[in-house]
Design a protein around this motif. Structure first.
Motif, mmCIF file in Angstrom:
data_model
loop_
_atom_site.group_PDB
_atom_site.id
_atom_site.type_symbol
_atom_site.label_atom_id
_atom_site.label_comp_id
_atom_site.label_asym_id
_atom_site.label_seq_id
_atom_site.Cartn_x
_atom_site.Cartn_y
_atom_site.Cartn_z
ATOM 1 N N GLN A 45 0.602 -1.134 -8.658
ATOM 2 C CA GLN A 45 -0.030 -2.303 -9.292
ATOM 3 C C GLN A 45 0.956 -3.008 -10.208
ATOM 4 O OE1 GLN A 45 -4.076 -2.156 -11.161
ATOM 5 N NE2 GLN A 45 -2.978 -2.644 -13.048
ATOM 6 N N ALA A 62 6.207 6.447 -3.728
ATOM 7 C CA ALA A 62 4.936 7.114 -4.010
ATOM 8 C C ALA A 62 5.143 8.605 -4.245
ATOM 9 C CB ALA A 62 3.957 6.881 -2.866
ATOM 10 N N ASN A 101 -4.830 8.552 -6.317
ATOM 11 C CA ASN A 101 -3.388 8.633 -6.091
ATOM 12 C C ASN A 101 -2.634 8.180 -7.343
ATOM 13 O OD1 ASN A 101 -0.650 8.082 -5.204
ATOM 14 N ND2 ASN A 101 -1.443 8.207 -3.119
ATOM 15 N N ALA A 158 0.825 -1.209 0.000
ATOM 16 C CA ALA A 158 0.000 0.000 0.000
ATOM 17 C C ALA A 158 0.859 1.258 0.000
ATOM 18 C CB ALA A 158 -0.922 0.004 1.212
ATOM 19 N N TYR A 159 0.453 2.235 -0.826
ATOM 20 C CA TYR A 159 1.162 3.512 -0.850
ATOM 21 C C TYR A 159 0.706 4.426 0.277
ATOM 22 C CZ TYR A 159 -2.937 3.863 -3.890
ATOM 23 O OH TYR A 159 -4.190 3.738 -4.419
ATOM 24 N N SER A 160 -0.303 4.012 1.055
ATOM 25 C CA SER A 160 -0.798 4.834 2.150
ATOM 26 C C SER A 160 0.021 4.655 3.419
ATOM 27 C CB SER A 160 -2.263 4.510 2.435
ATOM 28 O OG SER A 160 -2.436 3.115 2.621
ATOM 29 N N ARG A 213 -13.565 -1.676 -1.126
ATOM 30 C CA ARG A 213 -12.614 -2.464 -1.908
ATOM 31 C C ARG A 213 -13.303 -3.345 -2.949
ATOM 32 N NH1 ARG A 213 -8.441 -4.143 2.919
ATOM 33 N NH2 ARG A 213 -7.432 -2.112 3.097
ATOM 34 N N LYS A 235 -0.894 4.683 -7.699
ATOM 35 C CA LYS A 235 -1.652 3.430 -7.761
ATOM 36 C C LYS A 235 -1.205 2.555 -8.922
ATOM 37 C CE LYS A 235 -6.374 1.666 -8.265
ATOM 38 N NZ LYS A 235 -7.817 2.016 -8.342
ATOM 39 N N ARG A 236 -1.021 3.148 -10.099
ATOM 40 C CA ARG A 236 -0.684 2.364 -11.282
ATOM 41 C C ARG A 236 0.719 1.763 -11.175
ATOM 42 N NH1 ARG A 236 -3.442 6.858 -12.866
ATOM 43 N NH2 ARG A 236 -1.538 8.030 -13.279
ATOM 44 N N HIS A 249 -8.848 -5.732 -11.931
ATOM 45 C CA HIS A 249 -8.381 -4.735 -12.888
ATOM 46 C C HIS A 249 -8.536 -5.302 -14.295
ATOM 47 C CE1 HIS A 249 -4.523 -6.841 -13.365
ATOM 48 N NE2 HIS A 249 -4.377 -6.820 -12.062
#
Length: 328
Positions: A222, A198, A215, A131-133, A312, A218-219, A258
């Motif tokens: 992924q 990020a 954000n 997670a980038y969070s 989600r 995200k890409r 996706h």
């Protein structure tokens, strides 16, 4: 893998659970009608939510549960312990289905579920690096017994290969810019944290693009996750293998998160549901008739109510099919 699992006071809620149960129940009934003890293969066990519901709905059902994540297997083993010897759990990637079934001496399974992507525990545990969070080590391994990590990808891959991964797996329009920024940054010091990556991605994307679409990292995240875990290559092998393991009346359901996964799913199911009789022949040939029939019109999506209570689930697309003819 219960990508859409959502922690609530009552525990996690599997994505599109009611629809999964509805689609797979006829396959369980068909096995009983044929005089077999029905078997259910959950190829992405995760926290075991779908598996538990299937076992409760069908008291004679036997489960084979696979997951590449040893932590997920430990948790689901505790959750499913009450079902005793009806449950068999295996540490395996879903493209290993033929080998697992051969080892267990199981010639076929009646219902198969794939819930693709990242599970909630993987997202919610900061040290996993998905997670980038969170600020965490750049890891992203679903199976922590493997060696390749996201840090090795961003710090070791050539610029052209980095750009390809971002473009193909992340569908990132600015793949070249992001890859170039990564290369410049890693020459100063190795990239080792999710936050640094990020932030770097965000500053690499044009300001006008950053203002829409969530954000911008995200890409990239992924793309790296797919590369680290070999997800798409495994998926191209796994779905045909699962379909081969189904008898007539057997069913497979797939939850994709996706467009890349869903595209592979659509093509694989569509190919098996097509009549391949040469077009110049006047009548269909029996050996070229479809081996499967599609159970969903296109890709089904969750209800607005579900996506409200479980964010989600918002990106999920479901497809399903039933075997109608043995392979020749």
């Amino acid at each position: 893998m219960d990508v859409g699992d959502h922690a609530t006071g009552a525990g996690h809620v599997p994505v599109m659970l009611g629809r999964v149960l509805e689609l797979l129940a006829p396959a369980v009934d068909a096995a009983r009608d044929a005089g077999r003890a029905p078997r259910y293969l959950d190829a992405t066990l995760g926290m075991g939510g779908h598996a538990e519901a299937m076992l409760r709905a069908h008291p004679d059902l036997r489960l084979i549960g696979l997951d590449r994540d040893t932590t997920a297997l430990e948790r689901s083993a505790r959750r499913l312990a009450a079902f005793g010897d009806r449950v068999t759990l295996e540490h395996a990637v879903y493209d290993e289905i033929p080998g697992v079934l051969a080892r267990l001496r199981v010639p076929s399974v009646d219902a198969v579920l794939f819930d693709l992507g990242v599970s909630s525990p993987q997202l919610d545990e900061a040290d996993r690096g998905f997670a980038y969070s969170y600020d965490a080590p750049l890891d992203m391994r679903m199976d922590r017994t493997q060696t390749l990590t996201a840090a090795e990808v961003v710090n070791g891959y050539p610029p052209a290969e980095l750009a390809r991964i971002l473009r193909e797996y992340g569908e990132e329009r600015f793949a070249q810019r992001v890859a170039a920024a990564i290369v410049r940054e890693r020459e100063r010091a190795p990239l080792d944290s999710t936050r640094r990556l990020a932030d770097l991605v965000r500053t690499s994307i044009p300001a006008a693009t950053r203002r829409t679409g969530g954000n911008p990292a995200k890409r990239t995240f992924q793309a790296l996750r797919i590369e680290v875990n070999g997800e798409l290559d495994s998926w191209r092998r796994a779905l045909p293998a699962a379909m081969d393991a189904l008898p007539v009346g057997g069913r497979v359901a797939v939850l994709s998160y996706h467009s890349l996964e869903d595209r592979i799913t659509k093509r694989a199911l569509g190919a098996q549901a097509a009549d391949t009789t040469p077009p110049e022949l006047p009548v269909p040939l029996p050996e070229h008739e479809p081996r499967f029939r599609l159970l969903t019109r296109g890709a089904e999506v969750p209800s607005d109510e579900e996506t409200t209570t479980n964010p989600r689930a918002g990106s999920v697309r479901m497809r399903a099919a039933e075997r109608v003819r043995e392979a020749t």
